[in-house]
Scaffold this motif. Structure first.
Motif, short mmCIF file in Angstrom:
data_model
loop_
_atom_site.label_atom_id
_atom_site.label_comp_id
_atom_site.label_asym_id
_atom_site.label_seq_id
_atom_site.Cartn_x
_atom_site.Cartn_y
_atom_site.Cartn_z
N SER A 1 -4.49 0.82 -0.74
CA SER A 1 -3.40 -0.74 -1.10
C SER A 1 -3.39 0.34 -2.52
CB SER A 1 -4.49 -1.61 -0.96
OG SER A 1 -4.55 -1.71 0.29
N GLN B 1 -13.00 3.84 -1.16
CA GLN B 1 -14.23 3.41 -1.36
C GLN B 1 -14.60 4.23 0.07
OE1 GLN B 1 -16.98 0.75 -1.49
NE2 GLN B 1 -17.85 2.59 -1.11
N ASP C 1 -19.28 10.26 6.52
CA ASP C 1 -18.06 11.18 7.61
C ASP C 1 -16.78 11.27 7.81
OD1 ASP C 1 -20.39 12.51 7.76
OD2 ASP C 1 -21.19 11.54 10.08
N ARG D 1 -6.15 -6.39 7.44
CA ARG D 1 -6.96 -4.98 8.27
C ARG D 1 -7.37 -3.65 7.83
NH1 ARG D 1 -5.49 -8.99 11.14
NH2 ARG D 1 -6.93 -10.66 12.57
N HIS E 1 0.99 -1.05 0.20
CA HIS E 1 -0.29 -0.07 -0.61
C HIS E 1 0.69 0.90 0.39
CE1 HIS E 1 0.31 -0.61 4.37
NE2 HIS E 1 0.66 0.83 4.41
N GLU F 1 -12.86 11.88 6.76
CA GLU F 1 -12.22 12.84 6.33
C GLU F 1 -10.91 12.56 5.23
OE1 GLU F 1 -9.22 13.53 9.04
OE2 GLU F 1 -8.95 15.95 9.12
N PRO G 1 -13.82 10.58 1.12
CA PRO G 1 -15.19 11.62 0.70
C PRO G 1 -14.50 12.43 -0.41
CG PRO G 1 -15.35 10.93 2.85
CD PRO G 1 -13.95 10.78 3.20
C1 LIG Z 1 -3.34 -0.90 4.76
C2 LIG Z 1 -3.89 -0.02 4.73
C3 LIG Z 1 -4.81 -0.55 3.68
C4 LIG Z 1 -5.63 0.28 2.90
N1 LIG Z 1 -6.28 0.33 1.78
C5 LIG Z 1 -7.46 0.81 1.51
C6 LIG Z 1 -8.36 0.42 -0.08
O1 LIG Z 1 -7.46 0.67 -0.25
N2 LIG Z 1 -9.64 1.30 -0.11
C7 LIG Z 1 -10.10 1.83 0.74
O2 LIG Z 1 -11.26 2.47 0.45
N3 LIG Z 1 -9.89 2.11 1.97
C8 LIG Z 1 -8.29 1.51 2.76
N4 LIG Z 1 -8.10 1.40 3.46
C9 LIG Z 1 -8.53 2.81 4.92
C10 LIG Z 1 -8.35 3.94 4.75
O3 LIG Z 1 -6.58 3.88 5.23
C11 LIG Z 1 -9.04 5.05 5.43
O4 LIG Z 1 -9.43 4.04 7.13
C12 LIG Z 1 -10.73 4.81 5.08
O5 LIG Z 1 -10.64 5.44 4.01
C13 LIG Z 1 -11.41 5.87 5.68
O6 LIG Z 1 -10.83 7.05 6.02
P1 LIG Z 1 -11.33 8.67 6.42
O7 LIG Z 1 -10.38 10.10 6.71
O8 LIG Z 1 -12.80 8.60 5.00
O9 LIG Z 1 -12.35 8.52 7.33
P2 LIG Z 1 -12.16 8.78 9.24
O10 LIG Z 1 -12.13 9.88 9.17
O11 LIG Z 1 -10.28 7.86 9.47
O12 LIG Z 1 -13.13 7.99 10.17
C14 LIG Z 1 -13.83 8.45 9.75
C15 LIG Z 1 -15.31 7.42 10.79
O13 LIG Z 1 -14.91 5.78 9.43
C16 LIG Z 1 -14.51 5.22 10.76
N5 LIG Z 1 -13.33 4.04 9.43
C17 LIG Z 1 -12.66 4.88 9.12
N6 LIG Z 1 -11.78 3.71 8.61
C18 LIG Z 1 -13.09 2.78 8.67
C19 LIG Z 1 -12.79 1.69 7.57
N7 LIG Z 1 -12.44 1.20 6.54
N8 LIG Z 1 -14.30 0.66 7.06
C20 LIG Z 1 -15.37 1.67 7.85
N9 LIG Z 1 -15.31 2.82 8.76
C21 LIG Z 1 -14.21 3.44 9.43
C22 LIG Z 1 -13.95 5.69 11.30
O14 LIG Z 1 -13.70 5.31 13.15
C23 LIG Z 1 -14.44 6.73 12.28
O15 LIG Z 1 -15.59 6.83 12.91
C24 LIG Z 1 -6.65 0.63 4.06
C25 LIG Z 1 -6.22 0.61 5.62
C26 LIG Z 1 -5.28 0.39 6.00
C27 LIG Z 1 -4.85 0.11 7.26
#
Ligand SMILES: Cc1cc2nc3c(=O)[nH]c(=O)nc-3n(C[C@H](O)[C@H](O)[C@H](O)COP(=O)(O)OP(=O)(O)OC[C@H]3O[C@@H](n4cnc5c(N)ncnc54)[C@H](O)[C@@H]3O)c2cc1C
Length: 246
Positions: A63, A78, A82, A240, A45, A84, A87
């Motif tokens: 990833s 995806q 809400d 995860r 990733h 950060e 979206p």
């Molecule tokens: C090694 C690794 C690889 C990843 N690869 C991908 C990828 O290829 N595509 C992808 O879409 N995402 C991936 N993710 C998840 C990504 O890093 C973020 O966590 C996700 O996009 C949410 O970020 P955000 O800033 O939009 O939400 P945040 O502002 O961080 O969180 C908002 C709310 O959503 C919850 N939340 C956070 N992350 C998730 C989640 N993954 N699922 C459900 N609820 C969540 C939080 O607890 C919080 O309540 C990966 C995560 C890891 C650790």
């Protein structure tokens, strides 16, 4: 003697959004051009960092979903309601925008394309992203089991159909739907269970490697089920998609 700083995997690098591709109503692939990018191993990733006009920064891990190669890579995001960062990447970023990335990161959840062992890839939701890179680079027998709520939530639909139809029989793809199945689908919607896993698992003596990726609960359940059906725990690798960054 003073040594020049050598840019490494932990150095932030400029990346330009070259193109975007809708995968579903709430998920999108971003093609990123990165000068000097030398490629990755499927499963790795990158961290993606955004900087607001006032200097505030936030980064998250994504990833790499494309096959390895120089100069560009793809991430598939995806949108989390809400959230950060996600979206913005799904709804706002557009070609020409500048981001920063660092990587490629991760040395355990990787499948080297020349690894001769058959692979069982099991993805839940956007957890299919690193598995798609493995499918695209596959040189050895690969089975993908992909669990989504419904067909409209599935990422890479046409790319997976192309990989399956490539003709050499290297890649097999099985979908499982947990809430809504397509009309005429042979099985009712249901969560992945031991029966569904047994149908796609390699024989015990095949020395297969399993890669499981998705939300934490999905990954833990599937890893336990794999052990229950006789898969060697030493050959199960998990990733995860929990919250990251700051
Ligand atoms: C090694 C690794 C690889 C990843 N690869 C991908 C990828 O290829 N595509 C992808 O879409 N995402 C991936 N993710 C998840 C990504 O890093 C973020 O966590 C996700 O996009 C949410 O970020 P955000 O800033 O939009 O939400 P945040 O502002 O961080 O969180 C908002 C709310 O959503 C919850 N939340 C956070 N992350 C998730 C989640 N993954 N699922 C459900 N609820 C969540 C939080 O607890 C919080 O309540 C990966 C995560 C890891 C650790």
């Amino acid at each position: 003697m003073a040594r020049a700083a050598v840019p490494g995997r932990l150095t932030w690098q400029a990346a330009t959004v070259a193109a975007t591709r809708a995968e579903t109503a709430t998920a999108r692939t971003l093609v990123l051009d990165v000068d000097g990018w030398t490629g990755h191993v499927p499963g790795q990733h990158v961290d993606v960092r955004l900087t607001a006009p006032d200097g505030y920064t936030a980064y998250r891990s994504y990833s790499i979903s494309s096959a390895p190669g120089p100069d560009w890579l793809e991430v598939t995001v995806q949108a989390v309601t809400d959230g950060e960062v996600s979206p913005y990447l799904v709804d706002v970023a557009e070609p020409g925008d500048q981001l920063e990335i660092r990587g490629p990161l991760g040395g355990w959840f990787v499948r080297r394309p020349a690894d001769p062992r058959p692979a069982l890839l099991i993805g839940g939701g956007s957890g299919v992203a690193p598995l798609m890179s493995m499918v695209r680079a596959a040189m050895n027998p690969t089975r993908l089991l992909y669990s989504t709520r419904s067909p409209s939530d599935a990422l890479f639909t046409s790319d997976l159909a192309t990989a399956r139809a490539a003709g050499d029989g290297l890649v097999a793809v099985t979908h499982v739907y947990t809430r809504v199945a397509p009309p005429g689908w042979p099985a009712p919607p249901r969560r992945l269970d031991a029966d569904a896993l047994s149908r796609v698992a390699w024989p015990r003596d095949a020395d297969a490697v399993a890669f499981v990726c998705g939300p934490t609960g999905f990954v833990e359940t599937v890893a336990d089920l794999l052990v229950d059906i006789g898969h060697d725990p030493a050959n199960i690798r998990t990733e995860r998609f929990g919250p990251t960054g700051g």
